[in-house]
Scaffold this motif. Structure first.
Motif, PDB file in Angstrom:
ATOM      1  N   UNK A  80       0.674  -1.267  -0.121  1.00 41.21           N
ATOM      2  CA  UNK A  80       0.031   0.027   0.028  1.00 41.21           C
ATOM      3  C   UNK A  80       0.920   1.399  -0.031  1.00 41.21           C
ATOM      4  N   UNK A  81       2.237   1.212   0.505  1.00 38.06           N
ATOM      5  CA  UNK A  81       2.802   2.361   0.360  1.00 38.06           C
ATOM      6  C   UNK A  81       3.811   2.587  -0.778  1.00 38.06           C
ATOM      7  N   UNK A  82       4.813   1.352  -0.761  1.00 37.84           N
ATOM      8  CA  UNK A  82       5.527   1.034  -2.059  1.00 37.84           C
ATOM      9  C   UNK A  82       4.440   0.504  -3.245  1.00 37.84           C
ATOM     10  N   UNK A  83       5.099   0.416  -4.784  1.00 35.87           N
ATOM     11  CA  UNK A  83       4.160   0.218  -5.460  1.00 35.87           C
ATOM     12  C   UNK A  83       3.263  -0.979  -5.238  1.00 35.87           C
ATOM     13  N   UNK A  84       1.879  -0.677  -5.388  1.00 39.47           N
ATOM     14  CA  UNK A  84       1.187  -1.609  -4.989  1.00 39.47           C
ATOM     15  C   UNK A  84      -0.439  -1.535  -5.917  1.00 39.47           C
ATOM     16  N   UNK A  85      -1.099  -2.416  -6.017  1.00 40.48           N
ATOM     17  CA  UNK A  85      -2.448  -2.389  -6.957  1.00 40.48           C
ATOM     18  C   UNK A  85      -3.183  -0.955  -6.519  1.00 40.48           C
ATOM     19  N   UNK A  86      -3.231  -0.718  -5.245  1.00 44.99           N
ATOM     20  CA  UNK A  86      -3.842   0.597  -4.769  1.00 44.99           C
ATOM     21  C   UNK A  86      -3.383   1.920  -5.386  1.00 44.99           C
ATOM     22  N   UNK A  87      -2.179   1.778  -5.368  1.00 39.22           N
ATOM     23  CA  UNK A  87      -1.619   3.031  -5.998  1.00 39.22           C
ATOM     24  C   UNK A  87      -1.064   3.100  -7.643  1.00 39.22           C
ATOM     25  N   UNK A  88      -1.446   2.163  -8.218  1.00 35.97           N
ATOM     26  CA  UNK A  88      -0.863   2.134  -9.646  1.00 35.97           C
ATOM     27  C   UNK A  88      -1.634   2.639 -10.477  1.00 35.97           C
ATOM     28  N   UNK A  89      -1.144   3.465 -11.585  1.00 41.75           N
ATOM     29  CA  UNK A  89      -1.979   4.018 -12.578  1.00 41.75           C
ATOM     30  C   UNK A  89      -2.406   2.960 -13.783  1.00 41.75           C
ATOM     31  N   UNK A  90      -3.103   3.438 -14.497  1.00 41.96           N
ATOM     32  CA  UNK A  90      -3.648   2.643 -15.573  1.00 41.96           C
ATOM     33  C   UNK A  90      -2.637   2.587 -16.489  1.00 41.96           C
ATOM     34  N   UNK A  91      -2.333   1.468 -17.369  1.00 41.96           N
ATOM     35  CA  UNK A  91      -3.606   0.298 -17.612  1.00 41.96           C
ATOM     36  C   UNK A  91      -3.367  -0.710 -16.441  1.00 41.96           C
ATOM     37  N   UNK A  92      -2.744  -0.586 -15.547  1.00 37.72           N
ATOM     38  CA  UNK A  92      -2.857  -1.502 -14.141  1.00 37.72           C
ATOM     39  C   UNK A  92      -4.189  -1.176 -13.682  1.00 37.72           C
ATOM     40  N   UNK A  93      -4.785  -2.130 -12.928  1.00 34.47           N
ATOM     41  CA  UNK A  93      -5.929  -1.956 -12.284  1.00 34.47           C
ATOM     42  C   UNK A  93      -7.139  -2.805 -13.054  1.00 34.47           C
ATOM     43  N   UNK A  94      -8.012  -2.939 -12.071  1.00 36.67           N
ATOM     44  CA  UNK A  94      -9.394  -3.673 -12.496  1.00 36.67           C
ATOM     45  C   UNK A  94      -9.062  -5.407 -13.082  1.00 36.67           C
ATOM     46  N   UNK A  95      -7.924  -5.681 -12.161  1.00 39.82           N
ATOM     47  CA  UNK A  95      -7.354  -7.010 -12.643  1.00 39.82           C
ATOM     48  C   UNK A  95      -6.431  -7.188 -13.275  1.00 39.82           C
ATOM     49  N   UNK A  96      -5.659  -6.009 -13.898  1.00 41.85           N
ATOM     50  CA  UNK A  96      -4.408  -6.225 -14.398  1.00 41.85           C
ATOM     51  C   UNK A  96      -3.461  -6.010 -13.770  1.00 41.85           C
ATOM     52  N   UNK A  97      -3.279  -6.341 -12.614  1.00 43.92           N
ATOM     53  CA  UNK A  97      -2.349  -5.960 -11.586  1.00 43.92           C
ATOM     54  C   UNK A  97      -1.166  -7.166 -11.841  1.00 43.92           C
ATOM     55  N   UNK A  98      -0.135  -6.624 -11.810  1.00 50.61           N
ATOM     56  CA  UNK A  98       1.212  -7.639 -11.885  1.00 50.61           C
ATOM     57  C   UNK A  98       1.393  -8.320 -10.774  1.00 50.61           C
ATOM     58  N   UNK A  99       2.058  -9.577 -11.045  1.00 55.38           N
ATOM     59  CA  UNK A  99       2.676 -10.328  -9.879  1.00 55.38           C
ATOM     60  C   UNK A  99       3.770  -9.863  -9.483  1.00 55.38           C
ATOM     61  N   UNK A 100       4.187  -9.514  -8.191  1.00 52.08           N
ATOM     62  CA  UNK A 100       5.288  -9.217  -7.532  1.00 52.08           C
ATOM     63  C   UNK A 100       5.922 -10.222  -6.566  1.00 52.08           C
ATOM     64  N   UNK A 101       7.258 -10.613  -6.611  1.00 45.68           N
ATOM     65  CA  UNK A 101       7.881 -11.802  -5.896  1.00 45.68           C
ATOM     66  C   UNK A 101       8.812 -11.204  -4.905  1.00 45.68           C
ATOM     67  N   UNK A 102       9.514 -11.984  -4.164  1.00 41.19           N
ATOM     68  CA  UNK A 102      10.503 -11.585  -3.146  1.00 41.19           C
ATOM     69  C   UNK A 102      11.751 -11.195  -4.008  1.00 41.19           C
ATOM     70  N   UNK A 103      11.878 -12.020  -5.056  1.00 39.68           N
ATOM     71  CA  UNK A 103      13.091 -11.560  -5.981  1.00 39.68           C
ATOM     72  C   UNK A 103      12.908 -10.069  -6.431  1.00 39.68           C
ATOM     73  N   UNK A 104      11.658  -9.494  -6.746  1.00 36.51           N
ATOM     74  CA  UNK A 104      11.636  -8.246  -7.108  1.00 36.51           C
ATOM     75  C   UNK A 104      11.910  -7.399  -5.949  1.00 36.51           C
ATOM     76  N   UNK A 105      11.190  -7.764  -4.707  1.00 34.40           N
ATOM     77  CA  UNK A 105      11.535  -7.052  -3.454  1.00 34.40           C
ATOM     78  C   UNK A 105      13.003  -6.788  -3.181  1.00 34.40           C
ATOM     79  N   UNK A 106      13.835  -7.796  -2.928  1.00 29.90           N
ATOM     80  CA  UNK A 106      15.327  -7.902  -2.616  1.00 29.90           C
ATOM     81  C   UNK A 106      16.111  -7.055  -3.755  1.00 29.90           C
ATOM     82  N   UNK A 107      15.769  -7.449  -5.129  1.00 27.21           N
ATOM     83  CA  UNK A 107      16.696  -6.500  -6.094  1.00 27.21           C
ATOM     84  C   UNK A 107      16.374  -5.172  -5.905  1.00 27.21           C
ATOM     85  N   UNK A 108      15.178  -4.707  -5.501  1.00 29.31           N
ATOM     86  CA  UNK A 108      14.667  -3.315  -5.509  1.00 29.31           C
ATOM     87  C   UNK A 108      15.519  -2.666  -4.073  1.00 29.31           C
ATOM     88  N   UNK A 109      15.528  -3.494  -3.024  1.00 24.76           N
ATOM     89  CA  UNK A 109      15.971  -3.103  -1.991  1.00 24.76           C
ATOM     90  C   UNK A 109      17.416  -2.906  -1.970  1.00 24.76           C
TER      91      UNK A 109
END
Length: 337
Positions: A80-109
């Protein structure tokens, strides 16, 4: 959050295939970075939590002393604070949310630590639950960058039984009439309340309820505990974010990547950091038996269960000073050398 900082990642290609054009990590720091940058603690967030929910344990008399450590809490993608379905702009939304993994988390960190602070190596990766999953991912993916790991009530790979728990709790949430198969078209109050009550039965042990420890924690009765602690906990959050976080949890596996290609034993064996693996003896979904089996495959790890009837919450003992002292002692032992 007015007290938080933002690291802009720019365009980020995710492990599962999509690209997020404007990804970001919201984070907070505590303490002072040593001149030689030797006192860094990475403390990722857990399911449904944001940095201000977990910072209670950062204090001179708590688990992580900011007088000694420079603690960085990066908010997990989907919280909800970092990039999340609830704060992503279109075209994401309404079921077009990407899947995030911990691989993504730790590389961003990793990018956050390097590009903002010039940090190449962390003294301790500390995490509870999904935060512990991220700590173990750090140990497997970046073994030369982590000196120590304290992984509390967590797993290196989400077990089949844990996935059954996730599926059942998610089913309670998505049974709400606002669910449209892949997203919510309104606030699912009934689903969030139902999810909280299902979660309450899993997160705390049978003995916790038998002994009515919720009374000691300041709640007037069982209903007060369920409404204020559990329904209230999830009513704070965006329901699409909660569903996305479940998917990240479900996908958690330190070996599910190009390095280890699904070989969990190899991934566990690659974690050279001095590690403390700390399940709760009464955790119903991150079980001590699973943790012990994983610890046995790690070359430099100690299995130290928390002897507690607080279930999964023994690992996040904001209301339980005895378990807090036990974890503090473990961290002191781990970092004494």
């Amino acid at each position: 959050m007015p007290d938080a900082q933002v690291f802009e990642l720019g365009s980020m290609k995710l492990q599962r295939g999509m690209t997020v054009p404007n990804a970001r990590i919201v984070y907070q720091t505590y303490g002072t970075l040593a001149p030689d940058k030797s006192n860094v603690v990475l403390y990722p967030t857990s399911y449904g939590a944001q940095h201000h929910d977990t910072e209670w344990l950062i204090a001179p008399d708590r688990i992580l002393d900011p007088g000694r450590w420079f603690v960085v809490i990066p908010n997990m993608f989907t919280n909800g604070l970092s990039t999340s379905p609830g704060n992503m702009a279109e075209p994401f939304g309404h079921g077009r949310f990407p899947e995030f993994t911990h691989w993504d988390n730790v590389h961003a960190q990793k990018r956050l630590l390097e590009e903002v602070f010039g940090i190449e190596r962390i003294a301790l990766a500390y995490g509870w639950s999904m935060g512990g999953q991220q700590a173990l991912h750090w140990g497997a993916i970046f073994p030369d960058r982590v000196e120590r790991i304290c992984a509390v009530c967590t797993s290196a790979r989400t077990s089949v039984h844990n996935k059954v728990f996730i599926d059942g709790t998610r089913a309670a949430l998505t049974a709400d009439p606002a669910w449209r198969g892949s997203y919510f078209d309104g606030r699912p109050v009934a689903g969030l309340r139902a999810m909280g009550r299902v979660y309450a039965g899993w997160a705390m042990s049978q003995a916790f309820y038998r002994e009515k420890l919720y009374l000691q924690a300041g709640f007037s009765d069982l209903e007060d505990w369920l409404v204020r602690s559990w329904e209230g906990n999830f009513l704070r959050r965006n329901a699409d974010d909660l569903v996305a976080s479940f998917k990240t949890w479900e996908l958690s596996d330190i070996s599910d990547n190009e390095i280890y290609q699904g070989d969990l034993d190899k991934a566990l064996g690659a974690i050279t950091a001095r590690s403390m693996i700390m399940p709760s003896r009464t955790d119903l979904y991150f079980t001590p038996e699973d943790s012990e089996a994983e610890t046995a495959k790690m070359p430099n790890a100690e299995f130290r269960p928390i002897e507690s009837i607080w279930g999964h919450r023994a690992g996040n003992p904001a209301l339980n000073p005895e378990d807090m002292r036990f974890i503090r002692k473990a961290v002191d032992d781990l970092t004494a050398a």
